[in-house]
Design an enzyme around this catalytic site. Structure first.
Site, PDB file in Angstrom:
ATOM      1  N   THR A   1       2.474   0.254  -0.765  1.00  0.00           N
ATOM      2  CA  THR A   1       2.454   1.472  -1.253  1.00  0.00           C
ATOM      3  C   THR A   1       3.603   2.166  -0.622  1.00  0.00           C
ATOM      4  O   THR A   1       4.385   1.937   0.224  1.00  0.00           O
ATOM      5  CB  THR A   1       0.978   2.088  -0.938  1.00  0.00           C
TER       6      THR A   1
ATOM      7  N   VAL B   1       2.717   0.421  -8.622  1.00  0.00           N
ATOM      8  CA  VAL B   1       4.075   0.990  -8.146  1.00  0.00           C
ATOM      9  C   VAL B   1       3.516   2.176  -7.304  1.00  0.00           C
ATOM     10  O   VAL B   1       2.687   3.134  -7.658  1.00  0.00           O
ATOM     11  CB  VAL B   1       4.945   1.245  -8.867  1.00  0.00           C
ATOM     12  N   CYS B   2       4.134   2.355  -5.971  1.00  0.00           N
ATOM     13  CA  CYS B   2       3.878   3.413  -5.071  1.00  0.00           C
ATOM     14  C   CYS B   2       2.496   3.731  -4.729  1.00  0.00           C
ATOM     15  O   CYS B   2       1.588   2.632  -4.388  1.00  0.00           O
ATOM     16  CB  CYS B   2       4.709   4.725  -5.848  1.00  0.00           C
ATOM     17  N   THR B   3       2.029   4.770  -5.171  1.00  0.00           N
ATOM     18  CA  THR B   3       0.576   5.130  -4.832  1.00  0.00           C
ATOM     19  C   THR B   3      -0.396   4.727  -5.938  1.00  0.00           C
ATOM     20  O   THR B   3      -1.515   4.938  -5.825  1.00  0.00           O
ATOM     21  CB  THR B   3       0.395   6.619  -4.462  1.00  0.00           C
TER      22      THR B   3
ATOM     23  N   GLN C   1       6.161  -0.978  -3.064  1.00  0.00           N
ATOM     24  CA  GLN C   1       6.261   0.321  -2.439  1.00  0.00           C
ATOM     25  C   GLN C   1       6.653   1.303  -3.587  1.00  0.00           C
ATOM     26  O   GLN C   1       6.629   1.111  -4.722  1.00  0.00           O
ATOM     27  CB  GLN C   1       7.413   0.057  -1.210  1.00  0.00           C
TER      28      GLN C   1
END
Length: 194
Positions: free
Chosen positions: A122, A102-104, A154
């Site tokens: 990302t 998830v995310c970074t 993202q």
């Protein structure tokens, strides 16, 4: 039985792992098949996430059960991630059927060698940073991206959507609907048109 392992580390973004935890935990409770969701950290000490939430891991890198799903969150703590954590991610991902972020968290997967030469998502503010690392195709504008057994999403809330997709893929559409219904998850945000 499905075992979901969620990595946690200092200054991880809370919703990056708590959102998927809710999805996987709800799925486990509804399936009654012995599924479990565990938090894994480098050490057994409490971990303080980026906004101050303190979380106690269930397992360390040395004593967690075999995983069916590995989830790697993002957050500011990725900038101070230990070499031991990157080594653990690489080793664990190699033996886990599904690897997610998830995310970074996708940047951590890239650093560990797991996301190299793959299509990934990302957080929108980190797309250029990830792309500049090379050997990766950053997909913009998609909530989550599936590339073989690698699923990346993202930022922040997108992890919930990605986790629901995975539950659907693993356990079927009827079960997915049960999980979403139990969570009362409505993906249409308030004030969407403003």
């Amino acid at each position: 039985m499905t075992t979901y392992g969620l990595l946690i580390f200092e200054d991880a973004e809370e919703l990056d792992f708590v959102g998927p935890w809710e999805v996987f935990g709800t799925s486990a409770a509804l399936r009654e098949a012995g599924d479990r969701t565990v938090l894994i950290a480098e050490r057994p000490d409490p971990v303080r996430a980026v906004k101050g939430m303190r979380v106690l891991p269930d397992h360390t890198f040395d004593d967690h059960p075999p995983l069916d799903v590995l989830l790697v969150p993002g957050g500011d703590g990725r900038h101070q991630i230990s070499p031991e954590t990157l080594t653990w991610i690489a080793k664990t991902a190699a033996g886990t059927p599904w690897v997610t972020s998830v995310c970074t968290g996708s940047i951590l997967l890239h650093q560990a060698g797991v996301a190299k030469n793959r299509r990934v998502a990302t957080h929108h503010a980190s797309e250029e940073e990830l792309e500049a690392r090379g050997d990766v195709t950053v997909v913009r504008g998609e909530r989550w991206v599936v590339d073989g057994n690698l699923i990346t999403s993202q930022g922040v809330s997108a992890g919930i959507d990605m986790s629901l997709w995975l539950v659907d893929h693993l356990h079927g559409r009827d079960h997915f609907k049960q999980v979403r219904g139990y969570m009362q998850y409505d993906p249409a945000p308030p004030y969407a048109d403003e």
